[in-house]
Design an enzyme around this catalytic site. Sequence first.
Site: not given
Ligand SMILES: NC(=O)c1ccc[n+]([C@@H]2O[C@H](COP(=O)([O-])OP(=O)(O)OC[C@H]3O[C@@H](n4cnc5c(N)ncnc54)[C@H](O)[C@@H]3O)[C@@H](O)[C@H]2O)c1
Length: 283
Positions: A150, A188, A117, A138
């Site tokens: 994005e 963001n 993000s 993204h």
């Molecule tokens: N939540 C949102 O609205 C959103 C939107 C767009 C992008 N993102 C991005 O997507 C990515 C994931 O976010 P999310 O919301 O799916 O989070 P989430 O907390 O739902 O999932 C995170 C994932 O990362 C894994 N993880 C955690 N620690 C880890 C490690 N040390 N090594 C490997 N894997 C690990 C977890 O097991 C899980 O599968 C981030 O980079 C976030 O910024 C999030």
Amino acid sequence: MVALGVVGSGIMGSGIAECAALAGHEVVLRSRQQATADATMAALEKSLNRRVDKGKLSAEERDAALGRVTATSELDALARCDLVIESVVEDLAVKKHLFSDLDRLCPDPTILASNTSTLPVIEMAMETGRPEQVCGIHFFNPATVMDLVELVRPLTVSDGTMSTARAFVESCGKRAVEVADRAGFVVNALLFPYLNNAIRLLELGVASKEDIDTAMQGACGFPMGPFALLDLVGLDTSLAILEALYHEYRDPNYAPAPLLRRMVSAEQLGRKSGRGFYDYHRH
Ligand SMILES: NC(=O)c1ccc[n+]([C@@H]2O[C@H](COP(=O)([O-])OP(=O)(O)OC[C@H]3O[C@@H](n4cnc5c(N)ncnc54)[C@H](O)[C@@H]3O)[C@@H](O)[C@H]2O)c1
């Protein structure tokens, strides 16, 4: 059609896998634990069933989409992918380590992308021996619903990689905008000062969270207010986003509101933990 690898089966990884499978791509979804991989497959099936119930998908299309997804705990399974999108926790050290592993595992032509993000994609690219084949892709939350992506262009990426990434995104039925590799990109960088300032208004006692949400929905036509959105994004992810923005720009609007930090310490992470600004436990 591409063979897509997705690393991370949280909110976003599972959503990206579902979008890609529905668009006809083969997907390898990698979780750290096989139990999580199995649970993600079960959740995918449930989500596809809901589409069938709503008449948006036929039973044959559901079965075909499910058949295109393999969920595994083996990182090596990504070696047969043309494009790998990582969507693990918003932590630069974790992502850099992962890019170095993916670079070692994946064949030369594979493109590696991050769903970060806010974090600098260039730092992930420079962990690999193929920085011209690394970009940001993204997606927005929920990935199956939001139609914008994005495309993040780090300084090292080739035009060919950006075109391939755009073609993939468009094949999933999404619109792409290209953005520079700066914290928060466009969406963001604009959205998070608003969300952060909503928490500050709450802390100042200007209105209740319910009334702030109602006000912003009613006045701005937003589908949900700031607290419902923070809970949907995840408060840990929101805190990581604000910290990355503040680190880059030193703009006080990005300095995380203290209440957000306290709620993350209390493991009140929003929908994913069952409690955030609102309570999602079923009574
Ligand atoms: N939540 C949102 O609205 C959103 C939107 C767009 C992008 N993102 C991005 O997507 C990515 C994931 O976010 P999310 O919301 O799916 O989070 P989430 O907390 O739902 O999932 C995170 C994932 O990362 C894994 N993880 C955690 N620690 C880890 C490690 N040390 N090594 C490997 N894997 C690990 C977890 O097991 C899980 O599968 C981030 O980079 C976030 O910024 C999030």
